[in-house]
Design an enzyme around this catalytic site. Structure first.
Site, PDB file in Angstrom:
ATOM      1  N   ASN A 249       0.871  -1.177   0.000  1.00  0.00           N
ATOM      2  CA  ASN A 249       0.000   0.000   0.000  1.00  0.00           C
ATOM      3  C   ASN A 249       0.908   1.228   0.000  1.00  0.00           C
ATOM      4  OD1 ASN A 249      -1.782   2.060   0.486  1.00  0.00           O
ATOM      5  ND2 ASN A 249      -2.423   1.354   2.514  1.00  0.00           N
ATOM      6  N   TRP A 250       1.022   1.841  -1.156  1.00  0.00           N
ATOM      7  CA  TRP A 250       1.953   2.972  -1.287  1.00  0.00           C
ATOM      8  C   TRP A 250       1.395   4.245  -0.660  1.00  0.00           C
ATOM      9  CZ3 TRP A 250       3.956   2.582  -7.099  1.00  0.00           C
ATOM     10  CH2 TRP A 250       4.514   1.309  -7.288  1.00  0.00           C
ATOM     11  N   LYS A 251       0.134   4.217  -0.278  1.00  0.00           N
ATOM     12  CA  LYS A 251      -0.541   5.383   0.320  1.00  0.00           C
ATOM     13  C   LYS A 251      -0.363   6.614  -0.589  1.00  0.00           C
ATOM     14  CE  LYS A 251      -0.206   3.210   4.798  1.00  0.00           C
ATOM     15  NZ  LYS A 251      -0.055   3.317   6.245  1.00  0.00           N
TER      16      LYS A 251
ATOM     17  N   HIS B 199      -9.485   1.064   5.167  1.00  0.00           N
ATOM     18  CA  HIS B 199      -8.192   1.288   5.814  1.00  0.00           C
ATOM     19  C   HIS B 199      -8.399   2.235   7.002  1.00  0.00           C
ATOM     20  CE1 HIS B 199      -4.097   2.494   6.596  1.00  0.00           C
ATOM     21  NE2 HIS B 199      -3.717   1.418   5.928  1.00  0.00           N
TER      22      HIS B 199
ATOM     23  N   GLU C  94      -6.775   4.645   8.041  1.00  0.00           N
ATOM     24  CA  GLU C  94      -6.584   6.070   7.719  1.00  0.00           C
ATOM     25  C   GLU C  94      -7.838   6.647   7.084  1.00  0.00           C
ATOM     26  OE1 GLU C  94      -2.948   5.465   5.580  1.00  0.00           O
ATOM     27  OE2 GLU C  94      -1.952   4.985   7.463  1.00  0.00           O
TER      28      GLU C  94
ATOM     29  N   GLU D 285      -5.062  -4.918  10.720  1.00  0.00           N
ATOM     30  CA  GLU D 285      -4.085  -3.852  10.882  1.00  0.00           C
ATOM     31  C   GLU D 285      -4.361  -3.090  12.182  1.00  0.00           C
ATOM     32  OE1 GLU D 285      -2.138  -2.655   6.913  1.00  0.00           O
ATOM     33  OE2 GLU D 285      -3.872  -1.359   7.205  1.00  0.00           O
TER      34      GLU D 285
ATOM     35  N   GLY E 296       2.734   2.500  10.826  1.00  0.00           N
ATOM     36  CA  GLY E 296       3.651   3.635  10.676  1.00  0.00           C
ATOM     37  C   GLY E 296       4.387   4.008  11.949  1.00  0.00           C
TER      38      GLY E 296
ATOM     39  N   SER F 272       3.726  -1.851  10.322  1.00  0.00           N
ATOM     40  CA  SER F 272       5.178  -1.871  10.516  1.00  0.00           C
ATOM     41  C   SER F 272       5.826  -3.202  10.135  1.00  0.00           C
ATOM     42  CB  SER F 272       5.529  -1.495  11.961  1.00  0.00           C
ATOM     43  OG  SER F 272       5.122  -0.172  12.238  1.00  0.00           O
TER      44      SER F 272
ATOM     45  N   GLY G 103       3.046  -1.029   4.284  1.00  0.00           N
ATOM     46  CA  GLY G 103       3.050   0.395   3.958  1.00  0.00           C
ATOM     47  C   GLY G 103       4.465   0.860   3.636  1.00  0.00           C
ATOM     48  N   GLY G 104       5.121   1.449   4.615  1.00  0.00           N
ATOM     49  CA  GLY G 104       6.441   2.063   4.421  1.00  0.00           C
ATOM     50  C   GLY G 104       7.453   1.171   3.698  1.00  0.00           C
TER      51      GLY G 104
HETATM   52  P1  13P Z   1       3.186   0.587   7.641  1.00  0.00           P
HETATM   53  O1  13P Z   1       3.715  -0.699   7.066  1.00  0.00           O
HETATM   54  O2  13P Z   1       3.892   1.809   7.114  1.00  0.00           O
HETATM   55  O3  13P Z   1       3.099   0.531   9.136  1.00  0.00           O
HETATM   56  O4  13P Z   1       1.680   0.737   7.110  1.00  0.00           O
HETATM   57  C1  13P Z   1       0.833  -0.334   7.224  1.00  0.00           C
HETATM   58  C2  13P Z   1      -0.412  -0.031   6.486  1.00  0.00           C
HETATM   59  O5  13P Z   1      -1.178   0.825   6.858  1.00  0.00           O
HETATM   60  C3  13P Z   1      -0.677  -0.797   5.258  1.00  0.00           C
HETATM   61  O6  13P Z   1      -1.959  -0.585   4.791  1.00  0.00           O
END
Ligand code: 13P
Length: 253
Positions: A9-11, A95, A97, A167, A173, A213, A234-235
């Protein structure tokens, strides 16, 4: 028996040029990776180019969100039909967020899932508790609530098209991943819940990813858990070497 699934997920990151660069690098290494489903979820603006880059490979395209109608007067929204047109096989819904910043409720998640299934896109439904909820012992209540609301009126056949991503919000994050024990406990709870709502076969076949993470350093321990079928990253999905390492670790499951 359940094929692992690793999704990036590149956000809200990567320009078109950067997206082409990253997806090209990933395709070079992962194009014939046969034992894991690999999904790239770039921003909407780069879907078309990434689709072209990963053509004829084992990498699949996913979106990070969608609207719940197929078309109409909904200024600024993107419909599942448009995502299908771009070549998306998956779409993330619910998600944390989006729940936190855009008021996405279980009811909206459920509407989006229904439209995605109708159009033929596999939903990745995110669920999970925040820190306060975990610390006050409400984790399983939240999971129950997200599952019951998100999957309302979804049949057992439709369920098989869905991946659940657990999640925990406190792990996203933050660099503080859930331990394999913490994640495994919730994944088993989710599977039990699915068994109660549907049946044993559905619970056995449903894929449940962990997200929060995830890194090349912790994926091997997480993926060892029998109930953890992959990761939503994510990251660490923003750099090819770390994402490749995560995929490779999952391919050993
Ligand atoms: P991180 O891997 O950056 O913690 O993000 C996880 C995430 O929200 C994937 O959708």
């Amino acid at each position: 028996m359940r094929r692992p699934i690793i999704a990036g997920n590149w956000k809200m990151n990567k320009t078109i040029g950067e997206s082409i660069e990253l997806s090209t690098a990933l395709k070079r290494v992962l194009f014939d990776e046969g034992s894991v489903d690999i999904v790239l979820c770039p921003p909407f603006t780069a879907l078309s180019e990434v689709a072209e880059t990963i053509l004829d490979s084992n990498l699949a395209l996913g979106a990070q969100n969608c609207f719940w109608e197929e078309k109409g007067a909904y200024t600024g929204e993107i419909s599942p039909l448009m995502l299908k047109d771009l070549g998306c096989k998956y779409t993330i819904v619910g998600h944390s967020e989006r729940r936190q910043y855009f008021g996405e409720t279980n009811q909206l998640v459920n509407k989006k899932i229904k439209t995605l299934l109708k159009i033929g896109i596999n939903p990745i439904m995110c669920i999970g508790e925040n820190l306060e909820e975990r610390e006050s012992g409400k984790t399983f209540d939240i999971i129950n609530n997200h599952i019951e609301g998100g999957l309302l009126d979804i049949s057992s056949d439709e369920l098989l098209k869905i991946t659940i991503a657990y999640e925990p919000v406190w792990a996203i994050g933050t660099g503080r991943n859930a331990t394999p024990e913490q994640a495994g406990e919730v994944h088993r709870f989710i599977r039990k819940k699915i068994e109660k709502l549907y049946n044993g076969e559905s619970a056995t076949l449903l894929r449940i990813q962990y997200g929060g993470s995830v890194t090349p350093e912790n994926i091997s321990d997480l993926i060892k858990d029998p109930d953890i079928d992959g990761a939503l990253v994510g990251g660490a999905s923003l750099k090819s070497d770390s994402f490749v390492k995560i995929v490779k670790a999952a391919s050993n499951k």
